[in-house]
Design a protein around this motif. Structure first.
Motif, PDB file in Angstrom:
ATOM      1  N   ILE A 123       1.505   0.132   6.932  1.00  0.00           N
ATOM      2  CA  ILE A 123       1.532   0.276   5.474  1.00  0.00           C
ATOM      3  C   ILE A 123       2.141   1.450   5.354  1.00  0.00           C
ATOM      4  O   ILE A 123       2.798   1.623   4.305  1.00  0.00           O
ATOM      5  N   ALA A 124       1.551   2.430   5.914  1.00  0.00           N
ATOM      6  CA  ALA A 124       1.726   4.189   5.522  1.00  0.00           C
ATOM      7  C   ALA A 124       3.393   4.248   5.748  1.00  0.00           C
ATOM      8  O   ALA A 124       3.972   5.067   5.049  1.00  0.00           O
ATOM      9  N   LYS A 125       4.025   3.657   6.911  1.00  0.00           N
ATOM     10  CA  LYS A 125       5.247   4.186   7.464  1.00  0.00           C
ATOM     11  C   LYS A 125       6.458   3.935   6.151  1.00  0.00           C
ATOM     12  O   LYS A 125       7.029   5.100   5.926  1.00  0.00           O
ATOM     13  N   PRO A 126       6.674   2.714   5.975  1.00  0.00           N
ATOM     14  CA  PRO A 126       7.780   2.824   4.699  1.00  0.00           C
ATOM     15  C   PRO A 126       7.595   3.526   3.610  1.00  0.00           C
ATOM     16  O   PRO A 126       8.633   4.184   2.826  1.00  0.00           O
ATOM     17  N   TYR A 127       6.245   3.875   3.245  1.00  0.00           N
ATOM     18  CA  TYR A 127       5.991   4.926   2.072  1.00  0.00           C
ATOM     19  C   TYR A 127       6.050   6.258   2.473  1.00  0.00           C
ATOM     20  O   TYR A 127       5.692   7.205   1.781  1.00  0.00           O
ATOM     21  N   ASP A 128       6.242   6.701   3.909  1.00  0.00           N
ATOM     22  CA  ASP A 128       6.068   8.021   4.144  1.00  0.00           C
ATOM     23  C   ASP A 128       4.612   8.508   3.942  1.00  0.00           C
ATOM     24  O   ASP A 128       4.737   9.652   3.548  1.00  0.00           O
ATOM     25  N   ILE A 129       3.615   8.055   4.276  1.00  0.00           N
ATOM     26  CA  ILE A 129       2.490   8.493   3.736  1.00  0.00           C
ATOM     27  C   ILE A 129       1.731   9.076   5.161  1.00  0.00           C
ATOM     28  O   ILE A 129       1.999   8.305   6.299  1.00  0.00           O
ATOM     29  N   CYS A 130       0.997   9.956   4.889  1.00  0.00           N
ATOM     30  CA  CYS A 130       0.490  10.793   6.081  1.00  0.00           C
ATOM     31  C   CYS A 130      -0.797  10.109   6.368  1.00  0.00           C
ATOM     32  O   CYS A 130      -1.799   9.764   5.445  1.00  0.00           O
ATOM     33  N   VAL A 131      -1.121   9.775   7.746  1.00  0.00           N
ATOM     34  CA  VAL A 131      -2.396   9.333   8.153  1.00  0.00           C
ATOM     35  C   VAL A 131      -3.126  10.122   8.883  1.00  0.00           C
ATOM     36  O   VAL A 131      -2.724  10.701   9.791  1.00  0.00           O
ATOM     37  N   ILE A 132      -4.307  10.502   8.246  1.00  0.00           N
ATOM     38  CA  ILE A 132      -5.253  11.640   8.766  1.00  0.00           C
ATOM     39  C   ILE A 132      -6.628  10.583   9.196  1.00  0.00           C
ATOM     40  O   ILE A 132      -7.175  10.117   8.520  1.00  0.00           O
ATOM     41  N   GLU A 133      -6.581  10.758  10.596  1.00  0.00           N
ATOM     42  CA  GLU A 133      -7.789   9.994  11.106  1.00  0.00           C
ATOM     43  C   GLU A 133      -9.118  10.789  10.843  1.00  0.00           C
ATOM     44  O   GLU A 133      -9.396  11.866  11.459  1.00  0.00           O
ATOM     45  N   ASP A 134     -10.199  10.488  10.051  1.00  0.00           N
ATOM     46  CA  ASP A 134     -11.447  11.148   9.992  1.00  0.00           C
ATOM     47  C   ASP A 134     -12.131  10.319  11.486  1.00  0.00           C
ATOM     48  O   ASP A 134     -12.988   9.512  11.415  1.00  0.00           O
TER      49      ASP A 134
END
Ligand SMILES: *Cc1c(COP(=O)(O)O)cnc(C)c1O
Length: 385
Positions: free
Chosen positions: A149-160
């Motif tokens: 989901i994050a990829k096409p929107y260029d959203i940063c994924v931060i794992e807690d």
């Protein structure tokens, strides 16, 4: 009951088994008189990067600061939206707000207590800049759909990954799947220091460079500040203690997993374990549900029961430790009222806050202690259901 009290966590017993190693680690730091960052921290970072299957790892001042620093590194600023779960420790959302950004919550799956990955896309807006999935209790969130989901929107994924050191998902380690991974070494965590500290992991060289600059006030070189950072540095004493304790981490993790299996067999022999689908019409206890796609490291052993608060008093009367993680979902916290959420918005998180209870699962727990815990809960079930 006449048996000895069983605490929720027993760090003194653990310390007794590693005392000599800890003292020599501390002596090493005292002899060096190098207390902040330095070789002790660098050595620890190398070991942890390898363990987490990442190229880089940076020791920081706490898990909370790992989250704050990661959000800063991701460029999160006032007006941005960060998607996360309302069923986590406070600082997951607190660090978002400290940067002037807005936490946007997505409810949890009732099985894993982790964010509902398939609901994330519904809350994405042009302001969405990051997603913080939390690997609650030591089990990875469903990362593949989140990353997709994050990829096409260029959203940063931060794992807690503060509760999930050494957990994996499809063979990938917690903290290595997103752009950034955050860990805590709070004393009660699976790898706990003797004070506060944390870690940020990444595979991205640009992010790594930014972490190392922002961790130290944004200065590079000394007294020249291209960026505004903070003091997020790790103490050498913590790194030395953690390096000594790290050698035992795999054994401790396997002990926790064995305890989870023991609980499973004891609860089912007692005839009081039920499935989540039976919860509403059958008395009993729902045991932790493993997703089956990776190693659960059992930071917490989370059960569910209808009479949760009565069970807490019963266990307390019988001198058995337990703890609620967490009694108030984040969207209902007083300081987040301005976000406009209300009761009923995230029913699974609200249910979990009322029904879940963590039982002792520290590595030094004995079979006898586990038997007493399950017997006591079994007695409770007979008289309260
Ligand atoms: C412990 C924890 C934190 C915060 O870590 P500290 O080291 O206490 O600052 C953040 N998120 C989660 C899920 C945690 O369990």
């Amino acid at each position: 009951m006449t048996s000895k009290p069983i605490p929720m966590l027993d760090l003194k017993t653990q310390y007794a088994t590693i005392k000599a190693e800890i003292h020599s680690a501390i002596d090493r730091v005292l002899d060096s008189q190098q207390f902040i960052l330095g070789t002790e921290v660098e050595e620890f970072e190398k070991v942890l990067a390898a363990y987490c299957h990442t190229k880089y790892a940076f020791g920081v001042s706490s898990g909370t600061d790992a989250l704050l620093l990661s959000l800063m590194v991701a460029g999160i600023k006032a007006g941005d939206e960060v998607i996360t779960t309302p069923y986590s420790f406070f600082s997951t959302a607190g660090s978002i707000v400290r940067l002037g950004a807005k936490p946007v919550f997505v409810d949890i799956e009732p099985t894993s207590f982790n964010i509902q990955a398939d609901q994330i896309e519904h809350v994405i807006t042009p302001c969405s800049k990051a997603i913080i999935p939390v690997h609650l209790a030591g089990q990875s969130a469903d990362m593949n759909p989140i990353l997709e989901i994050a990829k096409p929107y260029d959203i940063c994924v931060i794992e807690d990954a503060c509760q999930a050191i050494g957990a994996d998902y499809n063979g990938l380690r917690a903290g290595s799947m997103g752009h950034l991974g955050c860990f805590s070494f709070f004393p009660s965590k699976n790898l706990g220091g003797y004070g506060d500290s944390g870690l940020v992991t990444t595979n991205d060289l640009d992010l790594a460079n930014k972490i190392s600059i922002l961790r130290n006030h944004g200065q590079q070189p000394k007294y020249h500040n291209p960026l505004v950072g903070g003091n997020f540095r790790m103490d050498a004493l913590q790194a030395a203690v953690l390096s000594a304790k790290f050698k035992h981490l795999e054994n401790w993790t396997e002990a926790r997993r064995k305890h989870a299996e023991t609980y499973r067999s004891l609860f089912s022999s007692a005839g009081i374990s039920i499935s989540l689908s039976e919860f509403d019409f059958k008395p009993g206890i729902v045991l932790p549900i493993e997703s089956g796609i990776g190693r659960h490291i059992y930071h917490l052993y989370m059960i569910r029961t209808k009479k949760r608060n009565a069970l807490i008093s019963y266990l307390k009367d019988n001198q058995i430790g337990c703890e609620v993680y967490y009694p108030i979902p984040l969207h209902l916290q007083e300081c987040f009222q301005y976000l406009g959420y209300k009761e009923g918005d995230f029913p699974q998180s609200e249910r979990a806050a009322k029904e879940s209870l963590a039982l002792p699962i520290y590595p030094e727990l004995t079979y006898e202690m586990q038997s007493i815990i399950v017997e006591t809960i079994s007695e409770f079930c007979k008289s309260y259901f």
